[in-house]
Motif scaffolding. Structure first.
Motif, short mmCIF file in Angstrom:
data_model
loop_
_atom_site.label_atom_id
_atom_site.label_comp_id
_atom_site.label_asym_id
_atom_site.label_seq_id
_atom_site.Cartn_x
_atom_site.Cartn_y
_atom_site.Cartn_z
N VAL A 101 27.81 -63.46 -51.85
CA VAL A 101 28.51 -64.01 -53.01
C VAL A 101 29.99 -63.92 -52.74
CG1 VAL A 101 28.91 -63.75 -55.49
CG2 VAL A 101 26.67 -63.16 -54.53
N GLU A 102 30.69 -65.02 -52.96
CA GLU A 102 32.14 -65.00 -52.75
C GLU A 102 32.84 -64.47 -53.99
OE1 GLU A 102 33.35 -68.96 -51.60
OE2 GLU A 102 31.58 -69.03 -50.30
N ARG A 103 34.06 -64.04 -53.77
CA ARG A 103 34.87 -63.57 -54.90
C ARG A 103 35.04 -64.68 -55.93
NH1 ARG A 103 38.62 -59.17 -54.78
NH2 ARG A 103 38.44 -59.10 -52.52
N GLY A 104 34.80 -64.38 -57.19
CA GLY A 104 34.97 -65.36 -58.25
C GLY A 104 33.75 -66.23 -58.49
N GLN A 105 32.75 -66.07 -57.63
CA GLN A 105 31.56 -66.89 -57.79
C GLN A 105 30.64 -66.33 -58.87
OE1 GLN A 105 29.06 -67.31 -54.30
NE2 GLN A 105 29.59 -69.48 -54.14
N ILE A 106 29.88 -67.23 -59.48
CA ILE A 106 28.92 -66.80 -60.49
C ILE A 106 27.54 -67.24 -60.03
CG2 ILE A 106 28.20 -67.01 -62.88
CD1 ILE A 106 31.24 -67.65 -63.41
N VAL A 107 26.70 -66.25 -59.79
CA VAL A 107 25.38 -66.53 -59.24
C VAL A 107 24.32 -66.17 -60.27
CG1 VAL A 107 23.73 -65.91 -57.44
CG2 VAL A 107 26.15 -66.17 -56.87
N GLY A 108 23.44 -67.08 -60.54
CA GLY A 108 22.33 -66.81 -61.45
C GLY A 108 21.06 -66.55 -60.67
N ILE A 109 20.26 -65.61 -61.16
CA ILE A 109 18.96 -65.37 -60.53
C ILE A 109 17.89 -65.62 -61.59
CG2 ILE A 109 17.51 -63.74 -59.27
CD1 ILE A 109 19.98 -62.18 -58.53
N ILE A 110 16.98 -66.55 -61.30
CA ILE A 110 15.89 -66.83 -62.23
C ILE A 110 14.57 -66.55 -61.53
CG2 ILE A 110 17.21 -68.56 -63.52
CD1 ILE A 110 15.60 -70.71 -61.99
N GLY A 111 13.52 -66.47 -62.33
CA GLY A 111 12.20 -66.20 -61.79
C GLY A 111 11.37 -65.50 -62.85
N SER A 112 10.05 -65.52 -62.65
CA SER A 112 9.21 -64.89 -63.66
C SER A 112 9.30 -63.37 -63.54
CB SER A 112 7.77 -65.35 -63.49
OG SER A 112 7.39 -65.19 -62.15
N SER A 113 8.79 -62.67 -64.54
CA SER A 113 8.87 -61.21 -64.48
C SER A 113 8.00 -60.70 -63.34
CB SER A 113 8.44 -60.58 -65.80
OG SER A 113 7.22 -61.11 -66.22
N GLY A 114 8.49 -59.69 -62.63
CA GLY A 114 7.78 -59.20 -61.47
C GLY A 114 8.17 -59.92 -60.19
N SER A 115 9.12 -60.84 -60.29
CA SER A 115 9.53 -61.57 -59.09
C SER A 115 10.48 -60.75 -58.23
CB SER A 115 10.20 -62.89 -59.50
OG SER A 115 11.33 -62.63 -60.29
N GLY A 116 11.03 -59.66 -58.80
CA GLY A 116 11.94 -58.81 -58.03
C GLY A 116 13.40 -59.05 -58.36
N LYS A 117 13.68 -59.93 -59.32
CA LYS A 117 15.08 -60.29 -59.57
C LYS A 117 15.88 -59.11 -60.15
CE LYS A 117 14.08 -62.78 -63.91
NZ LYS A 117 12.83 -62.06 -64.23
N SER A 118 15.28 -58.36 -61.07
CA SER A 118 15.99 -57.19 -61.61
C SER A 118 16.16 -56.11 -60.55
CB SER A 118 15.23 -56.61 -62.81
OG SER A 118 15.54 -57.34 -63.97
N THR A 119 15.13 -55.93 -59.74
CA THR A 119 15.20 -54.93 -58.69
C THR A 119 16.33 -55.24 -57.72
OG1 THR A 119 12.81 -54.76 -58.88
CG2 THR A 119 13.80 -53.68 -56.99
N LEU A 120 16.47 -56.53 -57.40
CA LEU A 120 17.54 -56.93 -56.49
C LEU A 120 18.91 -56.64 -57.12
CD1 LEU A 120 18.37 -58.37 -53.86
CD2 LEU A 120 18.39 -60.52 -55.14
N LEU A 121 19.03 -56.97 -58.39
CA LEU A 121 20.30 -56.73 -59.09
C LEU A 121 20.62 -55.24 -59.12
CD1 LEU A 121 22.33 -58.55 -60.80
CD2 LEU A 121 21.31 -57.44 -62.78
N ARG A 122 19.59 -54.44 -59.42
CA ARG A 122 19.79 -53.00 -59.54
C ARG A 122 20.00 -52.33 -58.18
NH1 ARG A 122 17.66 -50.51 -64.24
NH2 ARG A 122 16.66 -48.95 -62.96
N ALA A 123 19.67 -53.05 -57.10
CA ALA A 123 19.93 -52.50 -55.77
C ALA A 123 21.42 -52.60 -55.44
CB ALA A 123 19.10 -53.24 -54.72
N ILE A 124 22.10 -53.53 -56.09
CA ILE A 124 23.50 -53.77 -55.73
C ILE A 124 24.37 -52.56 -56.06
CG2 ILE A 124 25.54 -55.22 -56.20
CD1 ILE A 124 23.55 -57.57 -56.52
N ASN A 125 24.09 -51.87 -57.18
CA ASN A 125 24.83 -50.63 -57.41
C ASN A 125 23.96 -49.40 -57.18
OD1 ASN A 125 23.22 -50.67 -59.63
ND2 ASN A 125 24.88 -50.73 -61.13
N ASP A 126 22.88 -49.60 -56.43
CA ASP A 126 22.01 -48.52 -55.98
C ASP A 126 21.29 -47.80 -57.12
OD1 ASP A 126 21.14 -47.45 -53.48
OD2 ASP A 126 21.98 -45.53 -54.08
#
Lengths: 256, 218
Positions: free
Chosen positions: A30-55
């Protein structure tokens, strides 16, 4: 090595709970200033990926980099604690269930961390609280407790709390999913305002319209992989993958 | 001879002094048991194994043996290893630690029932686990346990009578002294009971005040 990494860079992220693999070799930058959306059904791993970013959910494999510094470094326990607290100060996070501190007023929610971690005086902290709460339109409720606020108001205070640490990056984990439909827009409005200020944001969401209007790029995740990604104009109107089409079709039906 | 309360005024100062001791010891022990309860709860939940295990034994010691025995141990026992405490100090420590262990059980449960999103939110702001516990989790847990801790504190008040056996002139022992001089047990024990009742009411009042001040609803 600083020059070689993007602002946010995830390399070969892998995460399993026991035998269940929730993230399978995901790379993302992700570049500085960019806005990235993550979509997908529940259980797809999208929240896990987000929560991995700040460990918050540590990866079992792969690397996360923020502004040239590796977040999930291999350090001794003590050093790692110090390092990760430093990193987290630079990353704001907004949760589905707000997680405001119920024993503190809006003001105290916003000022607690800056006072503790940045040594702000009470006067400086008050000024900061007024600024941040004004930004999210909650200045007149500055001395209210969370129990006295509606869901949308709570979430706006939660955003102000995250912004008060002056983060470089904001993570939104289904920030409007727990809200009554009529309260969604006031939170979206605040997020749009942040977008206009070029805050770098990664947004996990169920709201396709919002993602389409705000994000520079949208990722569709399914079963732990990024199935497809692209600008919203393409991904929403002309998805190339069957799974994406299937998901969007189902979602459209659900919305009706 | 029937009841004769006319003997009371002559000894009222002894009884009042006894009340003062009872209140003083109860308040001091209550504060110790509250602060100790928080510390013990955090140790029981988060300390490394090497600290937690001896602590378990200590906890068992205070929960599994009579308070009276604990007071004897602290007052008479510690002298033998060179720790000579004044009786009232021994009483406060004994009562305080005994009830700290009970409070700790309550606080532990309350800490575990604080939504884990609270810890997460604090950690994402950059707080360490200790800071998050201190500013976010423990304050919420403590608020939730004020009512049951209040019950423990009333038990503490009643059990403070036990420190009479190590010679602290609190209310019960003062009543006994007055009885020794007058041979009027019924009158003075009734008076002492009335005093405990009034102190009890006062404690409940304070507890309600505290509850109202710090109570929160999500």
């Amino acid at each position: 090595m600083t020059d070689q990494t993007n602002f946010v860079e995830i390399r070969h992220a892998q995460k399993s709970f026991g035998t269940l693999e929730v993230l399978k070799d995901i790379s993302l930058s992700v570049e500085r200033g960019q806005i990235v959306g993550i979509i997908g059904s529940s259980g797809s791993g999208k929240s896990t990926l987000l929560r991995a970013i700040n460990d918050l959910d540590p990866l079992t494999g792969g690397e996360v980099w923020l502004d040239g510094v590796q977040v999930n470094q291999a350090l001794s326990h003590r050093q790692y604690e110090k390092h990760i607290n430093q990193m987290r100060q630079q990353v704001g996070m907004v949760f589905q269930h707000f997680n405001l501190f119920p024993h503190m007023t809006a003001r105290e929610n916003v000022t607690m961390a800056p006072k503790m971690l940045k040594g702000l005086s009470q006067a400086e902290a008050d000024k900061l609280a007024e600024e941040q709460l004004d930004k999210v339109g909650m200045l007149e409720r500055i001395d209210y407790y969370p129990s006295q606020l509606s869901g949308g108001q709570k979430q706006r205070v939660a955003i102000a709390r995250a912004l008060a640490m002056k983060p470089k990056l904001m993570l939104f984990d289904e920030a409007t999913s727990a809200l009554d439909p009529e309260l969604v827009e006031e939170v979206n409005h605040v997020m749009r305002k942040l977008a206009e200020e070029h805050m770098t944001m990664i947004i996990v969401t169920h709201e396709m319209d919002f993602a389409a209007s705000v994000c520079d790029r949208v990722l569709f995740m399914d079963q732990g992989v990024v199935v497809e990604e692209g600008p919203p104009s393409l991904l929403f109107t002309n998805p190339t993958q069957t799974r994406t089409r299937e998901f969007l079709r189902k979602h459209l039906e659900g919305a009706k | 001879m029937g009841l004769d309360f006319s003997v009371i005024p002559k000894y009222i100062d002894i009884i009042l002094l006894g009340c003062a001791w009872t209140i003083g010891i109860t308040v001091a022990a209550a504060i110790l048991s509250f602060a100790g309860g928080i510390v013990f709860a955090v140790i029981a939940l988060y300390a490394p194994w090497l600290i937690r295990q001896p602590f378990r034994f200590f906890e068992w010691l205070f929960m599994g043996t009579p308070l009276l025995l604990q007071l004897f141990l602290i007052y008479f026992g510690l002298v033998q290893i060179g720790i000579d405490l004044p009786a009232f100090v021994a009483g406060i420590i004994g009562l305080g630690l005994h009830f700290a262990v009970y409070n700790s059980e309550l606080i532990q449960t309350a800490i575990l029932s604080v939504d884990k999103g609270q810890m997460e939110a604090a950690r994402t702001l950059g707080l360490s686990r200790t800071e998050a516990l201190r500013k976010v989790v423990v304050p919420q847990a403590v608020r939730a346990v004020i009512p049951p801790i209040g019950n423990n504190m009333i038990a503490l008040l009643k059990d403070s009578a036990l420190v009479s056996v190590i010679g602290v002139s609190e209310l019960t022992l003062s009543a006994q002294r007055a009885i020794g001089a007058t041979y009027r047990p019924f009158e003075f024990y009734l008076l002492a009971a009335a005093c405990y009742y009034v102190i009890n009411l006062a404690m409940e009042w304070v507890q309600r005040k505290i509850e109202r001040r710090i109570s929160i609803s999500r």
